[in-house]
Design a protein around this motif. Structure first.
Motif, PDB file in Angstrom:
ATOM      1  N   PRO A   1       0.837  -1.194   0.000  1.00 18.07           N
ATOM      2  CA  PRO A   1       0.000   0.000   0.000  1.00 18.07           C
ATOM      3  C   PRO A   1       0.879   1.254   0.000  1.00 18.07           C
ATOM      4  O   PRO A   1       1.914   1.306   0.667  1.00 18.07           O
ATOM      5  N   GLY A   2       0.476   2.223  -0.823  1.00 16.25           N
ATOM      6  CA  GLY A   2       1.240   3.450  -0.978  1.00 16.25           C
ATOM      7  C   GLY A   2       2.058   3.481  -2.256  1.00 16.25           C
ATOM      8  O   GLY A   2       2.460   4.550  -2.706  1.00 16.25           O
ATOM      9  N   ASP A   3       2.308   2.306  -2.847  1.00 13.87           N
ATOM     10  CA  ASP A   3       3.049   2.253  -4.104  1.00 13.87           C
ATOM     11  C   ASP A   3       2.201   2.778  -5.257  1.00 13.87           C
ATOM     12  O   ASP A   3       0.985   2.558  -5.292  1.00 13.87           O
ATOM     13  N   GLN A   4       2.875   3.443  -6.187  1.00 13.96           N
ATOM     14  CA  GLN A   4       2.218   3.876  -7.424  1.00 13.96           C
ATOM     15  C   GLN A   4       2.121   2.672  -8.353  1.00 13.96           C
ATOM     16  O   GLN A   4       3.053   1.866  -8.441  1.00 13.96           O
ATOM     17  N   VAL A   5       0.996   2.559  -9.043  1.00 14.52           N
ATOM     18  CA  VAL A   5       0.763   1.424  -9.938  1.00 14.52           C
ATOM     19  C   VAL A   5       0.134   1.915 -11.236  1.00 14.52           C
ATOM     20  O   VAL A   5      -0.625   2.886 -11.240  1.00 14.52           O
ATOM     21  N   VAL A   6       0.489   1.234 -12.313  1.00 18.92           N
ATOM     22  CA  VAL A   6      -0.184   1.415 -13.593  1.00 18.92           C
ATOM     23  C   VAL A   6      -0.735   0.048 -13.964  1.00 18.92           C
ATOM     24  O   VAL A   6       0.015  -0.930 -14.052  1.00 18.92           O
ATOM     25  N   ALA A   7      -2.043  -0.018 -14.147  1.00 11.02           N
ATOM     26  CA  ALA A   7      -2.694  -1.268 -14.517  1.00 11.02           C
ATOM     27  C   ALA A   7      -3.243  -1.125 -15.934  1.00 11.02           C
ATOM     28  O   ALA A   7      -3.944  -0.159 -16.236  1.00 11.02           O
ATOM     29  N   LEU A   8      -2.917  -2.079 -16.776  1.00  8.28           N
ATOM     30  CA  LEU A   8      -3.466  -2.151 -18.124  1.00  8.28           C
ATOM     31  C   LEU A   8      -4.436  -3.309 -18.130  1.00  8.28           C
ATOM     32  O   LEU A   8      -4.101  -4.410 -17.680  1.00  8.28           O
TER      33      LEU A   8
ATOM     34  N   ALA B   1      -6.936  -6.951 -14.946  1.00 14.09           N
ATOM     35  CA  ALA B   1      -5.626  -6.497 -15.417  1.00 14.09           C
ATOM     36  C   ALA B   1      -4.941  -7.567 -16.258  1.00 14.09           C
ATOM     37  O   ALA B   1      -4.970  -8.748 -15.920  1.00 14.09           O
ATOM     38  N   VAL B   2      -4.301  -7.124 -17.336  1.00 12.94           N
ATOM     39  CA  VAL B   2      -3.449  -8.000 -18.132  1.00 12.94           C
ATOM     40  C   VAL B   2      -1.982  -7.717 -17.829  1.00 12.94           C
ATOM     41  O   VAL B   2      -1.121  -8.568 -18.015  1.00 12.94           O
ATOM     42  N   ARG B   3      -1.703  -6.507 -17.349  1.00 12.97           N
ATOM     43  CA  ARG B   3      -0.347  -6.110 -16.972  1.00 12.97           C
ATOM     44  C   ARG B   3      -0.426  -5.134 -15.793  1.00 12.97           C
ATOM     45  O   ARG B   3      -1.267  -4.257 -15.768  1.00 12.97           O
ATOM     46  N   ILE B   4       0.500  -5.299 -14.860  1.00 18.43           N
ATOM     47  CA  ILE B   4       0.651  -4.382 -13.728  1.00 18.43           C
ATOM     48  C   ILE B   4       2.084  -3.856 -13.786  1.00 18.43           C
ATOM     49  O   ILE B   4       3.022  -4.636 -13.975  1.00 18.43           O
ATOM     50  N   THR B   5       2.251  -2.558 -13.580  1.00 12.95           N
ATOM     51  CA  THR B   5       3.590  -1.981 -13.518  1.00 12.95           C
ATOM     52  C   THR B   5       3.745  -1.245 -12.186  1.00 12.95           C
ATOM     53  O   THR B   5       2.929  -0.385 -11.855  1.00 12.95           O
ATOM     54  N   ILE B   6       4.776  -1.632 -11.452  1.00 18.61           N
ATOM     55  CA  ILE B   6       5.118  -0.986 -10.184  1.00 18.61           C
ATOM     56  C   ILE B   6       6.527  -0.426 -10.381  1.00 18.61           C
ATOM     57  O   ILE B   6       7.472  -1.183 -10.589  1.00 18.61           O
ATOM     58  N   GLY B   7       6.659   0.903 -10.349  1.00 18.25           N
ATOM     59  CA  GLY B   7       7.964   1.507 -10.636  1.00 18.25           C
ATOM     60  C   GLY B   7       8.363   1.178 -12.064  1.00 18.25           C
ATOM     61  O   GLY B   7       7.610   1.410 -13.000  1.00 18.25           O
ATOM     62  N   GLU B   8       9.508   0.578 -12.241  1.00 17.82           N
ATOM     63  CA  GLU B   8      10.002   0.191 -13.568  1.00 17.82           C
ATOM     64  C   GLU B   8       9.738  -1.277 -13.878  1.00 17.82           C
ATOM     65  O   GLU B   8      10.081  -1.755 -14.952  1.00 17.82           O
ATOM     66  N   LYS B   9       9.137  -2.015 -12.944  1.00 17.95           N
ATOM     67  CA  LYS B   9       8.949  -3.457 -13.102  1.00 17.95           C
ATOM     68  C   LYS B   9       7.554  -3.781 -13.630  1.00 17.95           C
ATOM     69  O   LYS B   9       6.552  -3.357 -13.069  1.00 17.95           O
ATOM     70  N   ARG B  10       7.506  -4.513 -14.747  1.00 15.81           N
ATOM     71  CA  ARG B  10       6.240  -4.953 -15.342  1.00 15.81           C
ATOM     72  C   ARG B  10       5.952  -6.397 -14.949  1.00 15.81           C
ATOM     73  O   ARG B  10       6.856  -7.233 -14.938  1.00 15.81           O
ATOM     74  N   TYR B  11       4.683  -6.652 -14.680  1.00 19.84           N
ATOM     75  CA  TYR B  11       4.206  -7.997 -14.383  1.00 19.84           C
ATOM     76  C   TYR B  11       3.111  -8.318 -15.393  1.00 19.84           C
ATOM     77  O   TYR B  11       2.012  -7.780 -15.309  1.00 19.84           O
ATOM     78  N   ASP B  12       3.452  -9.151 -16.364  1.00 20.36           N
ATOM     79  CA  ASP B  12       2.497  -9.518 -17.410  1.00 20.36           C
ATOM     80  C   ASP B  12       1.659 -10.696 -16.933  1.00 20.36           C
ATOM     81  O   ASP B  12       2.086 -11.847 -16.992  1.00 20.36           O
ATOM     82  N   ILE B  13       0.466 -10.384 -16.451  1.00 19.31           N
ATOM     83  CA  ILE B  13      -0.434 -11.387 -15.896  1.00 19.31           C
ATOM     84  C   ILE B  13      -1.010 -12.265 -17.008  1.00 19.31           C
ATOM     85  O   ILE B  13      -1.040 -13.481 -16.903  1.00 19.31           O
ATOM     86  N   TYR B  14      -1.482 -11.639 -18.065  1.00 20.02           N
ATOM     87  CA  TYR B  14      -2.026 -12.328 -19.241  1.00 20.02           C
ATOM     88  C   TYR B  14      -1.269 -11.844 -20.471  1.00 20.02           C
ATOM     89  O   TYR B  14      -1.778 -11.020 -21.229  1.00 20.02           O
ATOM     90  N   PRO B  15      -0.046 -12.331 -20.710  1.00 21.60           N
ATOM     91  CA  PRO B  15       0.773 -11.816 -21.811  1.00 21.60           C
ATOM     92  C   PRO B  15       0.106 -11.916 -23.177  1.00 21.60           C
ATOM     93  O   PRO B  15       0.270 -11.034 -24.020  1.00 21.60           O
ATOM     94  N   ASP B  16      -0.654 -12.967 -23.407  1.00 20.27           N
ATOM     95  CA  ASP B  16      -1.297 -13.156 -24.704  1.00 20.27           C
ATOM     96  C   ASP B  16      -2.456 -12.185 -24.941  1.00 20.27           C
ATOM     97  O   ASP B  16      -2.941 -12.065 -26.061  1.00 20.27           O
ATOM     98  N   ARG B  17      -2.900 -11.485 -23.918  1.00 20.19           N
ATOM     99  CA  ARG B  17      -4.008 -10.531 -24.052  1.00 20.19           C
ATOM    100  C   ARG B  17      -3.536  -9.070 -24.129  1.00 20.19           C
ATOM    101  O   ARG B  17      -4.346  -8.181 -24.333  1.00 20.19           O
ATOM    102  N   ILE B  18      -2.254  -8.824 -23.920  1.00 13.28           N
ATOM    103  CA  ILE B  18      -1.746  -7.455 -23.929  1.00 13.28           C
ATOM    104  C   ILE B  18      -1.806  -6.907 -25.350  1.00 13.28           C
ATOM    105  O   ILE B  18      -1.304  -7.526 -26.281  1.00 13.28           O
ATOM    106  N   ARG B  19      -2.414  -5.728 -25.496  1.00 14.90           N
ATOM    107  CA  ARG B  19      -2.605  -5.141 -26.821  1.00 14.90           C
ATOM    108  C   ARG B  19      -1.706  -3.950 -27.068  1.00 14.90           C
ATOM    109  O   ARG B  19      -1.893  -3.232 -28.029  1.00 14.90           O
TER     110      ARG B  19
END
Length: 128
Positions: A87-94, A108-126
């Motif tokens: 909690p308190g971290d900045q996040v970008v959710a796609l 979410a298909v991708r979550i980004t925290i700072g510079e680190k990306r987490y591709d939850i559903y890589p095949d769905r990322i557009r």
């Protein structure tokens, strides 16, 4: 009247179908819009439990959103595990938002925290 053994088979089949229908309804994407959006905000709460880990994300302009991730194993495979965000971290959710405009909910298909990306559903990322 059917013999008891056939009644049991029919009852077991009906029970299996009810579980399968619930799983399809829960895990499907039919509730979400086809187009993807990017949601930026601050994590208020993280839940890593099932059936899906979630983030509660406070946005500047649009209030609090519920961001659903993949099932626990899929989320873990992406590298998003307990302790990588707090909690308190900045996040970008796609991801894909709910078709209900009153519901502030996204899958979410991708979550980004700072510079680190987490591709939850890589095949769905557009987008990259």
């Amino acid at each position: 009247m059917l013999p008891i053994s056939i009644q049991r088979v029919v009852a077991a089949a009906m029970l299996s179908m009810s579980f399968a229908t619930g799983a399809i309804a829960h895990h499907g994407w039919s509730w979400a819009e086809a187009d993807q959006i990017e949601l930026r905000g601050t994590i208020e709460k993280i839940s890593m439990g099932g059936p899906h880990p979630t983030l509660d994300v406070a946005t500047t302009d649009d209030g609090l959103w519920r961001v659903e991730l993949g099932n626990p194993r899929q989320t873990e495979r992406s590298g998003f595990v307990e302790g990588v965000a707090k909690p308190g971290d900045q996040v970008v959710a796609l991801g894909n938002r709910s078709q209900d405009p009153k519901e502030k909910r996204m899958k979410a298909v991708r979550i980004t925290i700072g510079e680190k990306r987490y591709d939850i559903y890589p095949d769905r990322i557009r987008t990259n």
